[in-house]
Motif scaffolding. Structure first.
Motif, PDB file in Angstrom:
ATOM      1  N   ASN B  39       0.824  -1.207   0.000  1.00 40.70           N
ATOM      2  CA  ASN B  39       0.000   0.000   0.000  1.00 40.70           C
ATOM      3  C   ASN B  39       0.855   1.252   0.000  1.00 40.70           C
ATOM      4  O   ASN B  39       0.521   2.247  -0.658  1.00 40.70           O
ATOM      5  CB  ASN B  39      -0.896  -0.011   1.225  1.00 40.70           C
TER       6      ASN B  39
ATOM      7  N   ALA C  50      -6.881  -2.000   8.450  1.00 39.20           N
ATOM      8  CA  ALA C  50      -8.059  -1.407   7.814  1.00 39.20           C
ATOM      9  C   ALA C  50      -8.033   0.109   7.960  1.00 39.20           C
ATOM     10  O   ALA C  50      -8.357   0.855   7.020  1.00 39.20           O
ATOM     11  CB  ALA C  50      -9.332  -1.992   8.418  1.00 39.20           C
ATOM     12  N   MET C  53      -5.566   1.483   5.493  1.00 34.15           N
ATOM     13  CA  MET C  53      -6.046   1.437   4.111  1.00 34.15           C
ATOM     14  C   MET C  53      -7.069   2.519   3.856  1.00 34.15           C
ATOM     15  O   MET C  53      -7.081   3.143   2.778  1.00 34.15           O
ATOM     16  CB  MET C  53      -6.626   0.059   3.834  1.00 34.15           C
ATOM     17  N   LEU C  54      -7.933   2.748   4.806  1.00 35.24           N
ATOM     18  CA  LEU C  54      -8.952   3.772   4.606  1.00 35.24           C
ATOM     19  C   LEU C  54      -8.314   5.154   4.529  1.00 35.24           C
ATOM     20  O   LEU C  54      -8.698   5.992   3.705  1.00 35.24           O
ATOM     21  CB  LEU C  54      -9.963   3.702   5.751  1.00 35.24           C
ATOM     22  N   ILE C  73     -11.008   0.998  -1.329  1.00 31.48           N
ATOM     23  CA  ILE C  73     -11.951   0.676  -0.269  1.00 31.48           C
ATOM     24  C   ILE C  73     -12.671  -0.621  -0.577  1.00 31.48           C
ATOM     25  O   ILE C  73     -12.754  -1.532   0.250  1.00 31.48           O
ATOM     26  CB  ILE C  73     -12.976   1.814  -0.076  1.00 31.48           C
ATOM     27  N   TYR C  76      -9.583  -3.663  -1.744  1.00 38.29           N
ATOM     28  CA  TYR C  76      -8.513  -3.917  -0.780  1.00 38.29           C
ATOM     29  C   TYR C  76      -9.083  -4.087   0.621  1.00 38.29           C
ATOM     30  O   TYR C  76      -8.914  -5.122   1.266  1.00 38.29           O
ATOM     31  CB  TYR C  76      -7.494  -2.758  -0.789  1.00 38.29           C
ATOM     32  N   THR C  77      -9.729  -3.048   1.102  1.00 41.63           N
ATOM     33  CA  THR C  77     -10.239  -3.146   2.460  1.00 41.63           C
ATOM     34  C   THR C  77     -11.400  -4.110   2.542  1.00 41.63           C
ATOM     35  O   THR C  77     -11.466  -4.947   3.439  1.00 41.63           O
ATOM     36  CB  THR C  77     -10.701  -1.756   2.950  1.00 41.63           C
ATOM     37  N   LEU C  81      -8.905  -7.625   2.890  1.00 44.07           N
ATOM     38  CA  LEU C  81      -8.775  -7.603   4.356  1.00 44.07           C
ATOM     39  C   LEU C  81      -9.782  -8.530   5.001  1.00 44.07           C
ATOM     40  O   LEU C  81      -9.496  -9.181   6.005  1.00 44.07           O
ATOM     41  CB  LEU C  81      -8.939  -6.176   4.862  1.00 44.07           C
TER      42      LEU C  81
END
Lengths: 633, 99, 274
Positions: B39, C50, C53-54, C73, C76-77, C81
């Protein structure tokens, strides 16, 4: 220096190669044929030397008849390489024919004797093969016309000596003695090799005529070097000090071997070499002095050792050493002594062979007992042997009219004629040597033939068969008459004059020195009789004073060799091995150990945990990024 | 904010993710730290895209996401298989390939 | 209104807002990342991830990549996740890392190398000529999505196809890896019923305890004599020791004789209730 022209061989002398072929053929058949020839092997082994002797006599008379007494028979061209030209040619001249007759004559007698002596030995055929091999090599040695072929014969007799000393292979002492003889001879051989190299490099040739013709151009330095090298080579073969230690151990061989090789012929090869090289020695007075000193030292050395040995053969070996010392002394005197050295050599061949064969006969009768302390009173059991032995004994101690008197005394006389005090020293030592000779020989006679019998009941002494006593009788005749025959009327002197020159001063037969020598010999006899005739013979080894102990230990000859040569050699070997093991191997092994140790440590980084590997990767990535940035910045 | 800030933030997150990979023992948590590193790279790409003014960086970040998703699928399936065999999810338990 | 550049248009208040948002998100993400590597329980790590990532999704949006933000979102999340969470539930809900480090010097070395790496990268970044955010060029098309679509299907069509293949391969791989071979034939319903009869435990397991105060799957049910029934709690929860004790109830004395008789049918399989 005499100049004699050598011509090509004529008449009967054209067949002089027969002298080599007969014994070589015998040796080849007997050794290659193997056990199949066992039944008739000894007959062939006797026939060949006798045939050679017959031809030798023919050649001798043929030579006597010729005006040109130096004849060369070219056989083939061995090494024809640019400057180095070595031919195998046989030179028949007075000196070599004397040796041929001695070798083949005495050799035939001894070989006939061996038929009886070795009758019970299952390897008899091999024995005759080796003896013939020896004869072939010795004849090649004395007949060669150049130093290289002489060297071939030199090596051949060394080989035959090794084979014959170690003939009874199952005895470790014999094998060791054979090795010792060979190795000590090798030292002399190396010296002779160097002499030949020097000859070639200085004169471009190794043939006798070539070398003797151009020895002037080298000057006295080269001649002295050659003389000394030849002396050392002769010392090895003739068992003179400093290379004398092998002769007493060589008595491990069968008695005929001791008689032929180590009394009559091989050990005289050194004398032959020196006498043959007399043109070289003529230009090297220092070398001649060295030869005379070596001879003098050895004659005393051998005499002292012989006086202290209880083994009959070892005592005779010491006597041989001493007598050859006389010959070397004669050769060192130059033209004044060459003839007498050869005369002594020829007479010595007879009476020493006779003494050895007599000792062999005694041993044969006493069940191979060699220790004289276990003899005693054998005269009535072995009458023929006793008589022949006694005649040889009288010859060796120099009682007139036997051989020794005529042969040995001129050498003593010639000593005193030498200039300066050196001559007197040599002469007095030679006189002493005569006395010592008489002492130990009388001791031997008394211990063996007279007195009370000291042997135990198991021994029954008996006379030897006629095949053994016959040659002894012939040799006894030679012991009696050979010396007188050669010296009276200067017969040998005239015969050898073309080769060795004429003695400058002629002394006649009865000289002052000779008389003194005779007196001393009788004194030696008397002392020995007082010690061994009147008093009982000691059975145990005496504790003795220093000289006795030293003499029983060969005057520390072996100890000297060991401490000066053997031990440093072993230390050097040990050092080299240590250096190789620790140093070189250590270097290589330490490299391996370094790699091993490093890898052993480095592999600890492989601990199986993924996370530590990840750490290494991270670190590597950081390094890469650093590199990239450094390059760009 | 200028792209420098975003790139610096990406660097920080990347390093934190790397430390997490090295220090944690649970295989799933290590995986998640790897996701964190990915990321962070995506953030850097998007920052450079905005710097250059074209969308190439975003396309690359998009592809990175796709590949990361595929990688997660396979990786977690492997983890499940290993867990079934050994009843342990710790990466330190597989340490037989050593000196 | 040009939505794609709504955030890039910057007025002063926009600028301040953007700065504030950036710094808040920055600290949030760094804090969440640090928490992620420090907490013990795996589920908490997932939650922290999380958050990161957000935060990153918001930053993508701020930089003019709204498509990417939403993909972050959603995919990925939301998907990746969650997959992590599924696996954590299946495998390691209780496997917490111990605090002690097994490899000597690992933490120290990791910290040092990380600091070094960080310094190097920051130096590199600082040295690089990173200009300010520029306006998107005309080649990017009218909006972010069509610009991205154009790029993907023209310039980057080959990587696109390849990643498609990669996805298929990944799906296949997951199926293969998760597949379990049956070592015995699948028991039929008849066999299952027969097995049940033999086990002596024919009735279904009791449900977890439901009380006025607590209502959870980790509470064991109470038997008539006041003891807990182990059968009522899932076998996954019980060994973890999270099954809680029920509130104490004083045992009733009178029906002891009856309880002793009726509540203690010995089960042949050895699973005693008390």
């Amino acid at each position: 220096m005499t100049t004699v022209t050598t011509i090509a061989a004529t008449g009967a002398l054209k067949l002089s190669w027969l002298l080599l072929v007969f014994p070589l053929f015998g040796a080849a058949v007997l050794l290659v044929g193997g056990r199949r020839t066992n039944r008739w092997g000894h007959l062939l082994g006797v026939a060949m030397p006798v045939a050679a002797f017959v031809y030798g006599v023919v050649a001798f008379f043929s030579l006597l008849g010729d005006t040109d007494r130096s004849q060369d028979q070219h056989l083939y061209s061995w090494i024809p390489v640019a400057r180095l030209q070595v031919n195998v040619s046989l030179l028949v001249d007075p000196l070599s024919i004397c040796f041929v007759l001695l070798i083949t004559g005495v050799g035939s007698l001894i070989i006939i004797y061996s038929v009886g002596y070795m009758a019970h030995d299952r390897d008899r055929r091999r024995f005759f093969g080796y003896l013939n091999l020896f004869l072939a090599s010795m004849l090649l040695l004395v007949l060669a016309d150049n130093y290289v072929v002489l060297y071939v014969g030199w090596e051949g007799v060394g080989l035959a000596s090794y084979l014959l000393i170690g003939f009874w292979q199952e005895r470790p002492s014999a094998a060791v003695a054979a090795k010792k003889a060979f190795i000590v001879n090798r030292v002399g051989d190396a010296s002779l090799t160097l002499a030949i190299f020097l000859m070639f490099s200085e004169f471009g040739t190794t043939s006798f005529t070539g070398v003797f013709g151009s020895v002037h151009s080298g000057g006295s330095g080269v001649a002295t070097a050659l003389g000394l090298l030849l002396l050392l080579g002769a010392c090895g073969k003739s068992a003179q000090v400093p290379l004398q230690s092998w002769l007493l151990d060589a008595m491990e061989g069968p008695t005929p071997v001791s008689a032929l090789i180590h009394a009559a012929t091989m050990v005289t090869a050194g004398v032959y070499l020196l006498v043959r090289s007399n043109p070289i020695l003529a230009l090297a007075p220092d070398a001649r002095v060295a030869i005379a000193i070596v001879g003098t030292v050895t004659l005393l050395f051998g005499g002292i050792i012989a006086s202290a040995k209880d083994d009959i053969k070892k005592s005779l070996a010491g006597s041989t050493m001493s007598q050859i010392g006389y010959m070397f002394l004669g050769a060192g005197l130059g033209p004044a002594g060459y003839v007498f050295a050869i005369a002594l050599l020829l007479s010595h061949g007879f009476y020493k062979a006779g003494l050895f064969l007599g000792a062999g006969s005694v041993m044969h009768g006493m069940d191979d007992e060699q220790d004289m302390r276990r003899y005693g009173g054998l005269a009535r059991y072995l009458p023929v042997t006793y008589v022949t032995f006694g005649l040889a004994y009288l010859a060796i101690i120099g009682i007139p009219p036997f051989s020794g008197f005529f042969a040995k005394d001129p050498i003593i006389g010639a000593d005193f004629s030498e200039h300066g005090s050196g001559g007197w020293v040599l002469g007095i030592c030679a006189l002493l040597g005569a006395g010592i000779t008489a002492f130990y020989m009388t001791r031997m006679m008394l211990m063996t033939w007279y007195g009370k019998s000291r042997w135990d009941d198991k021994a029954h002494p008996h006379e030897s068969p006629s095949v053994m006593t016959g040659p002894m009788v012939v040799l006894a005749i030679g012991s009696v008459g050979a010396g007188g025959f050669l010296i009276i009327n200067d017969r040998l002197q005239d015969f050898l004059a073309p080769v060795v020159g004429v003695p400058p001063v002629s002394h006649g037969i009865f000289t002052v020195a000779g008389t003194v020598a005779l007196v001393l010999a009788l004194a030696g006899v008397a002392i020995a009789w007082l010690r061994y005739g009147r008093l009982p013979v000691p059975v145990m080894a005496p504790a003795g004073r220093f000289l006795t102990v030293a003499a029983r230990k060969d005057l520390y000859g072996d100890a000297f060799n060991e401490s000066i040569l053997m031990r440093p050699g072993q230390w050097l070997t040990r050092l080299s091995v240590y250096f190789d093991n620790r140093g070189l191997d250590g270097l290589v092994n330490s490299l391996a150990a370094l790699v091993g140790g490093t890898s052993g440590r480095v592999r600890k980084t492989e601990n199986g945990f993924v996370r530590s590997y990840a750490l290494s990767m991270f670190f590597g990535a950081a390094a890469l990024v650093t590199l990239l940035l450094v390059v760009r910045l | 904010m200028s792209p420098v800030h975003y790139v610096s933030l990406a660097v920080i997150l990347f390093v934190i993710g790397a430390v997490g990979v090295l220090v944690r023992r649970n295989a799933i948590v290590i995986f998640m730290c790897v996701e964190l590193m990915l990321n962070a790279c995506n953030l850097a790409f998007v920052a450079f895209a905005s710097m250059h003014g074209n969308l190439d960086g975003q396309v690359i970040a998009f592809f990175v996401m796709v590949v990361a998703a595929a990688e997660v699928v396979v990786g977690l399936a492997i983890l499940m298989a290993i867990y079934r065999a050994r009843r342990s999810a710790s990466v330190d338990d597989a340490n037989l390939l050593k000196y | 209104m040009n939505h794609s550049y709504v955030l890039a248009a910057g007025t002063n208040t926009d600028e301040v807002a953007r700065e504030t948002i950036f710094w808040i998100l920055c600290f949030a993400s760094i804090g969440a990342a640090l928490a992620m590597i420090l907490v013990r329980r795996a589920v908490h790590c997932a939650m922290m991830l999380a958050v990161v990532m957000l935060a990153l999704a918001t930053m993508y949006a701020m930089q003019g990549a709204p498509f990417l933000a939403f993909v972050q979102i959603i995919v990925y999340t939301g998907a990746v996740l969650m997959l992590f969470l599924f696996v954590i539930m299946l495998i390691g809900i209780s496997s917490a890392d111990s605090v002690t480090e097994t490899i000597k010097g690992q933490r120290m070395a990791a910290g040092l190398v990380a600091i070094g790496f960080f310094v190097i990268l920051i130096l590199g970044v600082g040295h690089a000529a990173l200009g300010p955010a520029t306006r998107p060029t005309a080649a990017n098309g009218t909006n972010n999505l069509s610009g991205l679509a154009t790029l993907i299907f023209t310039t980057y069509v080959f990587p696109f196809e390849v990643t498609g293949a990669l996805l298929i391969t990944a799906a296949l791989g997951a199926m293969v890896l998760a597949h379990r071979e049956r070592t015995a034939p699948r028991p039929t319903q008849r066999q299952l019923a027969a097995r049940r009869l033999e086990s002596g435990h024919m009735a279904p397991d009791p449900s977890p305890g439901v009380y006025a105060l607590h209502d959870a799957a980790d509470r064991p049910a109470l038997l008539p004599d006041g003891t807990t029934s182990e059968l009522s709690v899932s076998t996954v929860l019980a060994p973890r020791g999270v099954a809680e004790e029920p509130p104490s109830v004083p045992p009733q004395k009178e029906p002891e004789a009856i309880t002793a008789e009726s509540g203690h049918e010995p089960a042949p399989s050895g699973r005693a209730d008390t």
